[in-house]
Scaffold this active site. Structure first.
Site, PDB file in Angstrom:
ATOM      1  N   HIS A   1      -2.034 -62.974  53.278  1.00  0.00           N
ATOM      2  CA  HIS A   1      -2.314 -61.561  53.527  1.00  0.00           C
ATOM      3  C   HIS A   1      -3.779 -61.200  53.290  1.00  0.00           C
ATOM      4  O   HIS A   1      -4.168 -60.049  53.489  1.00  0.00           O
ATOM      5  CB  HIS A   1      -1.421 -60.688  52.634  1.00  0.00           C
ATOM      6  CG  HIS A   1       0.037 -60.933  52.826  1.00  0.00           C
ATOM      7  ND1 HIS A   1       0.734 -61.854  52.069  1.00  0.00           N
ATOM      8  CD2 HIS A   1       0.935 -60.411  53.695  1.00  0.00           C
ATOM      9  CE1 HIS A   1       1.993 -61.880  52.451  1.00  0.00           C
ATOM     10  NE2 HIS A   1       2.160 -61.013  53.439  1.00  0.00           N
TER      11      HIS A   1
ATOM     12  N   ASP B   1      -2.008 -67.090  49.550  1.00  0.00           N
ATOM     13  CA  ASP B   1      -1.544 -65.828  50.124  1.00  0.00           C
ATOM     14  C   ASP B   1      -2.155 -65.592  51.504  1.00  0.00           C
ATOM     15  O   ASP B   1      -3.371 -65.422  51.630  1.00  0.00           O
ATOM     16  CB  ASP B   1      -1.922 -64.685  49.179  1.00  0.00           C
ATOM     17  CG  ASP B   1      -1.155 -63.404  49.480  1.00  0.00           C
ATOM     18  OD1 ASP B   1      -0.758 -63.217  50.639  1.00  0.00           O
ATOM     19  OD2 ASP B   1      -0.961 -62.602  48.555  1.00  0.00           O
TER      20      ASP B   1
ATOM     21  N   CYS C   1       1.870 -62.842  58.679  1.00  0.00           N
ATOM     22  CA  CYS C   1       1.763 -63.698  57.493  1.00  0.00           C
ATOM     23  C   CYS C   1       2.532 -65.019  57.653  1.00  0.00           C
ATOM     24  O   CYS C   1       2.054 -66.079  57.251  1.00  0.00           O
ATOM     25  CB  CYS C   1       2.220 -62.956  56.243  1.00  0.00           C
ATOM     26  SG  CYS C   1       3.820 -62.144  56.377  1.00  0.00           S
TER      27      CYS C   1
END
Length: 372
Positions: free
Chosen positions: A331, A329, A205
């Site tokens: 992820h 994000d 990440c």
């Protein structure tokens, strides 16, 4: 002339303030949004520029000289600042004249550039400034012209105020309690898990957040190299002495300090690091983050525990201290479907409860290089 509107009670003598009552119920007008506390209305309209005339006998004359006949569609885009009691103005004619000048300046034989207007927010002006550029010429080709603009508007030569990516885009954000949005300036690419045939699910990440930051510097014209891969990031950390040689090709995590080192080594970009002892204290960084997006405008990498995210902006109230974070994000593991990404919250506004209240966080705030 002969203004025609889809509303019977709107004509060329209508006060601009009266348009606000139509913005939510008629499709020809778009909902008003706010910029700097002032109402902003996006509208599209067509207007006849000539009136029908009585037919008359043609008058012909001949001139022996070379002519160019050009026919093109011009992408008009005007921003007009008016008082609510003012009526419709004539900004289009001014922009048409600028488009003609740009076309003639950059025309080469049969190669005719399409002029396109861009709007810029400058520290020396309270209103947006419109500049017309030839659509086919990039920032590098416009460098000498941009230098002229810096001189004309008395701007320093260490900030890229007139690059394409610095042009203004109205953002809609419902604001209450004097909450003001402070957003990333310019464009970037969304880098997340599983892209580029790289299975980094569960450990990459921070790498992806770093790639997003690098894409911002690339798309703003600060660097020409491609966005670094995971191995290139790892090799950079080995080269600066931060990691052992065995680190290359591994699946080890990195954090904000490593992101700072890679940006410095590969891009020559300096970064500021903010240390927050626990997530519950992140709202207290509202002023610092707001100032960062206002002055630097770069994406921010935030790492805490085993998770990393990219902050693209904050909506912050100076009086109440209320804050929301615009989070990208890394992820996400799905396909490149923008609708899914926004609907499922992979890119969206998050409250202070989004962060682990007891975990520590380090924030990497990249600084803009000083260059035209």
């Amino acid at each position: 002339k002969s203004f025609q509107a889809s509303l019977d009670d709107v004509d060329e003598s209508t006060a601009c303030g009266e348009l606000l009552q139509y913005t939510s119920i008629y499709s020809c007008f778009f909902p008003p949004i706010t910029c700097s506390s002032q109402p902003v209305v996006n509208l599209r309209f067509m207007m006849e520029i000539t009136e029908p005339t009585e037919p008359s006998a043609p008058c012909l004359y001949r001139e022996n000289k070379k002519h160019h006949c050009i026919r093109m569609v011009l992408p008009m885009d005007c921003v007009v600042t008016v008082r609510s009691d003012e009526t419709f103005g004539s900004a289009l004619s001014t922009q048409l004249s600028e488009m003609e000048a740009v076309t003639l300046r950059h025309m080469k034989d049969t190669d005719v550039p399409v002029p396109r207007p861009f709007h810029f927010s400058l520290p020396t002006s309270t209103e947006l400034v419109t500049i017309v550029y030839p659509a086919s010429v990039d920032d590098k080709g416009l460098e000498s012209f941009r230098k002229e603009l810096h001189n004309r508007f008395e701007l320093p030569d260490d900030r890229p105020y007139f690059r394409h990516s610095a042009s203004h885009h109205y953002e809609e954000l419902a604001s209450k309690d004097d909450i003001v949005p402070y957003l990333v300036q310019g464009v970037y690419s969304y880098h997340h898990y599983m892209q580029d045939r790289m299975d980094d699910n569960g450990w990459g990440c921070a790498y992806r957040s770093l790639q997003t930051i690098c894409s911002w510097f690339r798309q703003q014209g600060y660097m020409e190299r491609t966005v670094p891969t995971h191995k290139e990031i790892q090799q950079a950390l080995v080269d600066v002495g931060d990691k052992p040689a065995a680190f290359v090709g591994s699946r080890q995590w990195i954090g904000s300090i490593e992101v700072q080192a890679v940006l410095s080594h590969l891009l020559g970009v300096t970064s500021k690091i903010l240390f927050v002892s626990q997530g519950s204290e992140l709202p207290s960084q509202g002023r610092e983050l707001a100032n960062h997006f206002l002055t630097e405008g770069t994406p921010v990498m935030i790492g805490g525990g085993v998770l990393a995210h990219t902050i693209l902006g904050v909506a912050w109230s100076e009086t109440s201290g209320k804050i929301r974070f615009l989070i990208l994000d890394p992820h996400y593991t799905g396909g490149e479907d923008l609708q899914t990404i926004t609907d499922k919250g992979w890119c969206g506004w998050k409250g202070p409860e989004f962060w682990d209240q007891n975990a520590y966080y380090n924030l990497c705030l990249p600084q803009r290089p000083k260059a035209i």
